[in-house]
Design an enzyme around this catalytic site. Sequence first.
Site, mmCIF file in Angstrom:
data_model
loop_
_atom_site.group_PDB
_atom_site.id
_atom_site.type_symbol
_atom_site.label_atom_id
_atom_site.label_comp_id
_atom_site.label_asym_id
_atom_site.label_seq_id
_atom_site.Cartn_x
_atom_site.Cartn_y
_atom_site.Cartn_z
ATOM 1 C CB SER A 53 -0.926 0.026 1.228
ATOM 2 O OG SER A 53 -0.168 0.174 2.417
ATOM 3 C CB ILE B 283 5.222 5.784 -0.439
ATOM 4 C CG1 ILE B 283 4.570 7.167 -0.288
ATOM 5 C CG2 ILE B 283 6.594 5.912 -1.098
ATOM 6 C CD1 ILE B 283 5.220 8.057 0.726
ATOM 7 C CB SER C 84 9.712 11.320 7.940
ATOM 8 O OG SER C 84 8.895 12.393 8.384
ATOM 9 C CE1 TYR D 201 7.476 6.727 10.709
ATOM 10 C CE2 TYR D 201 7.576 9.112 10.505
ATOM 11 C CZ TYR D 201 7.470 7.871 9.923
ATOM 12 O OH TYR D 201 7.380 7.768 8.553
ATOM 13 C CE LYS E 4 10.536 6.770 8.998
ATOM 14 N NZ LYS E 4 10.707 5.784 7.933
ATOM 15 C CB THR F 191 0.048 6.794 2.767
ATOM 16 O OG1 THR F 191 0.453 7.231 4.085
ATOM 17 C CG2 THR F 191 0.919 7.470 1.721
#
Length: 322
Positions: free
Chosen positions: A50, A52, A175, A201, A205, A234
Amino acid sequence: MSWYRNTVWFVKGLREYTRCGYESAAMHFNPDDVEVNVAGRSFLVTGANSGIGKATAKEIARRGGTVHLVCRNKERAEVARGEIVTETGNQNIFLHVLDISNPKEIWKFAEKFKNEHKLNVLINNAGCMVNNRELTEDGLEKNFATNTLGTYVLTTALLPLLEKAVDARVITVSSGGMLVQKLNISDLQSENGTFDGTMVYAQNKRQQVVLTEQWAKAHRNIHFSVMHPGWADTPAVRSSMPDFYEKMKNSLRTEAQGADTVVWLAVSSEATKLPSGLFFQDRQPVRTHLPLASTHSPPEDEEKLMEVLEEFSQKFKSTSPG
């Protein structure tokens, strides 16, 4: 300073990371960069059922590449594979079921893959943003296990295969959130303080950016890059950041727009004319630190990150059956 960094990042994002930012940047793209035939080249895309990942796999399939979809959910992955084959007419789409948060399974997968396939391009796209602290079956914090350790183990396990390939590349989907984080090697599994999934997160990254820079120094025959896809619509964004999605949904990029720079880095000859180890946004290298943000790390911290991840990696390799 934290308030400053978050504010600057968000304001910057309003200008550059949205659909309008993509459309503005795309006015300067050279379409010929990605109008290439990559038949005979092999691409592995994680998190490809799913978002990207799927959009990337589909565009590579359109160009004739052999695509290995690495996905956690077999049913959703089979649907995605069917869609890609139908839309592109490319039958060379292969499915592998693997949970990137499970390092023992990654080692098993990589050993088998190396014996059965060739690989030119690895695309580390799989990731997660878990908003409450969860542990995997191995006792690892789930965001760290997926975004950082999983990326590290898969990449290092496949490096011998990539070293043998012509024009080998590794692309990691990061990100812009990493801009608000300084590398923190003292609490890799977020055991201390209040758990903030968004910031964990972002820290992961930042770690991916450091990994890319370190790999680029150590492996000169492979072109490494890391990129920010912008703010795209997304399933992951909808589920992990529902408030953000509601506020921004009319301005978000499409999945294909988010995947554009991944595809460019994966297939374009122009991408590898630029130095290995850079951070990209909209087909251009961009800086990895905001002005005045104090997010630079000493080299010894970056080296320590690699050492700790290697220790984790070897631990799980040695306990992997087979």
